[in-house]
Scaffold this active site. Sequence first.
Site, mmCIF file in Angstrom:
data_model
loop_
_atom_site.group_PDB
_atom_site.id
_atom_site.type_symbol
_atom_site.label_atom_id
_atom_site.label_comp_id
_atom_site.label_asym_id
_atom_site.label_seq_id
_atom_site.Cartn_x
_atom_site.Cartn_y
_atom_site.Cartn_z
ATOM 1 N N LYS A 2 106.963 49.973 -4.286
ATOM 2 C CA LYS A 2 107.003 49.711 -5.732
ATOM 3 C C LYS A 2 105.632 49.925 -6.387
ATOM 4 C CE LYS A 2 110.971 46.548 -5.404
ATOM 5 N NZ LYS A 2 111.526 45.228 -5.808
ATOM 6 N N TYR A 19 119.237 50.109 -10.710
ATOM 7 C CA TYR A 19 119.464 48.667 -10.609
ATOM 8 C C TYR A 19 120.658 48.202 -11.451
ATOM 9 C CZ TYR A 19 115.175 47.602 -7.961
ATOM 10 O OH TYR A 19 114.213 47.490 -6.986
ATOM 11 N N ASN A 41 107.113 42.637 -5.959
ATOM 12 C CA ASN A 41 107.232 42.292 -4.538
ATOM 13 C C ASN A 41 107.120 43.474 -3.583
ATOM 14 O OD1 ASN A 41 109.726 43.350 -5.035
ATOM 15 N ND2 ASN A 41 110.899 41.521 -4.487
ATOM 16 N N HIS A 84 111.227 47.758 -1.784
ATOM 17 C CA HIS A 84 112.681 47.576 -1.861
ATOM 18 C C HIS A 84 113.316 48.108 -0.595
ATOM 19 C CE1 HIS A 84 116.892 48.242 -2.989
ATOM 20 N NE2 HIS A 84 116.746 49.462 -2.530
ATOM 21 N N GLU A 143 122.038 54.827 -2.708
ATOM 22 C CA GLU A 143 120.628 54.881 -3.101
ATOM 23 C C GLU A 143 119.937 56.146 -2.573
ATOM 24 O OE1 GLU A 143 119.132 51.064 -1.844
ATOM 25 O OE2 GLU A 143 120.253 50.017 -3.412
HETATM 26 P P1 RTP Z 1 115.223 44.747 -3.639
HETATM 27 O O1 RTP Z 1 116.584 45.117 -4.151
HETATM 28 O O2 RTP Z 1 114.099 45.136 -4.575
HETATM 29 O O3 RTP Z 1 114.996 45.239 -2.227
HETATM 30 O O4 RTP Z 1 115.119 43.180 -3.525
HETATM 31 P P2 RTP Z 1 116.199 42.164 -2.966
HETATM 32 O O5 RTP Z 1 117.412 42.886 -2.466
HETATM 33 O O6 RTP Z 1 115.477 41.287 -2.012
HETATM 34 O O7 RTP Z 1 116.537 41.354 -4.282
HETATM 35 P P3 RTP Z 1 117.658 41.636 -5.400
HETATM 36 O O8 RTP Z 1 118.462 40.416 -5.531
HETATM 37 O O9 RTP Z 1 118.356 42.933 -5.134
HETATM 38 O O10 RTP Z 1 116.779 41.760 -6.714
HETATM 39 C C1 RTP Z 1 116.159 42.999 -7.061
HETATM 40 C C2 RTP Z 1 114.759 42.708 -7.553
HETATM 41 O O11 RTP Z 1 114.823 41.946 -8.756
HETATM 42 C C3 RTP Z 1 113.762 41.014 -8.796
HETATM 43 N N1 RTP Z 1 114.277 39.666 -8.896
HETATM 44 N N2 RTP Z 1 113.741 38.755 -9.656
HETATM 45 N N3 RTP Z 1 113.152 36.368 -11.021
HETATM 46 C C4 RTP Z 1 114.173 36.406 -10.154
HETATM 47 O O12 RTP Z 1 114.883 35.438 -9.942
HETATM 48 C C5 RTP Z 1 114.443 37.651 -9.490
HETATM 49 N N4 RTP Z 1 115.418 37.861 -8.612
HETATM 50 C C6 RTP Z 1 115.293 39.144 -8.236
HETATM 51 C C7 RTP Z 1 112.960 41.153 -7.531
HETATM 52 O O13 RTP Z 1 111.818 41.948 -7.804
HETATM 53 C C8 RTP Z 1 113.910 41.867 -6.598
HETATM 54 O O14 RTP Z 1 113.212 42.646 -5.646
HETATM 55 MG MG MG Z 2 118.442 44.325 -3.628
#
Ligand code: RTP
Ligand code: MG
Length: 143
Positions: A11, A51, A114, A117, A128
């Site tokens: 990222k 997204y 973070n 991804h 993706e």
């Molecule tokens: P990613 O898709 O980026 O690999 O991350 P992930 O599966 O661990 O998390 P996901 O639920 O898919 O969320 C995508 C990205 O959105 C941001 N996020 N912010 N503030 C919040 O509560 C929150 N929750 C998610 C994070 O940057 C996350 O990587």
């Molecule tokens: Mg995710």
Amino acid sequence: MAIERTFSIIKPDAVAKNNIGAIYNRFETAGLKIIASKMVHLSKEQAEGFYAEHSERPFFGALVAFMTSGPIMVQTLEGENAVLAHRDILGATNPADAAPGTIRADFAESIDENAAHGSDSVASAEREVAYFFSAEELCPRTR
Ligand code: RTP
Ligand code: MG
């Protein structure tokens, strides 16, 4: 165990901090082979499309703004159980909860920025990978 493909993004925060090579090293150390790779700077439309599953979430606007804030590296990774293996080395979404030694524990600042991804399932990975790479851009390893 099955050979899978998964999709990875380094990222904008991690690219800005010059951590591309350090994170690629984590992939290779974990036995994940990079079979496609490029740098892109997402448009708002590209980030929203990628997204789309999160479009109703309160953090969606901030997520799109962050993901378009600078260049990213996109990769297709191949290896045994690649989807879960990659999620394991990424660590929890919130770096404060990420296990020591994971990419997010070592390179990320916050849940909003973070570092990386990883696809969350084989089905997500297929979508993706295809979102960013044509079939001709994927270079499966023969050795
Ligand atoms: P990613 O898709 O980026 O690999 O991350 P992930 O599966 O661990 O998390 P996901 O639920 O898919 O969320 C995508 C990205 O959105 C941001 N996020 N912010 N503030 C919040 O509560 C929150 N929750 C998610 C994070 O940057 C996350 O990587
Ligand atoms: Mg995710």
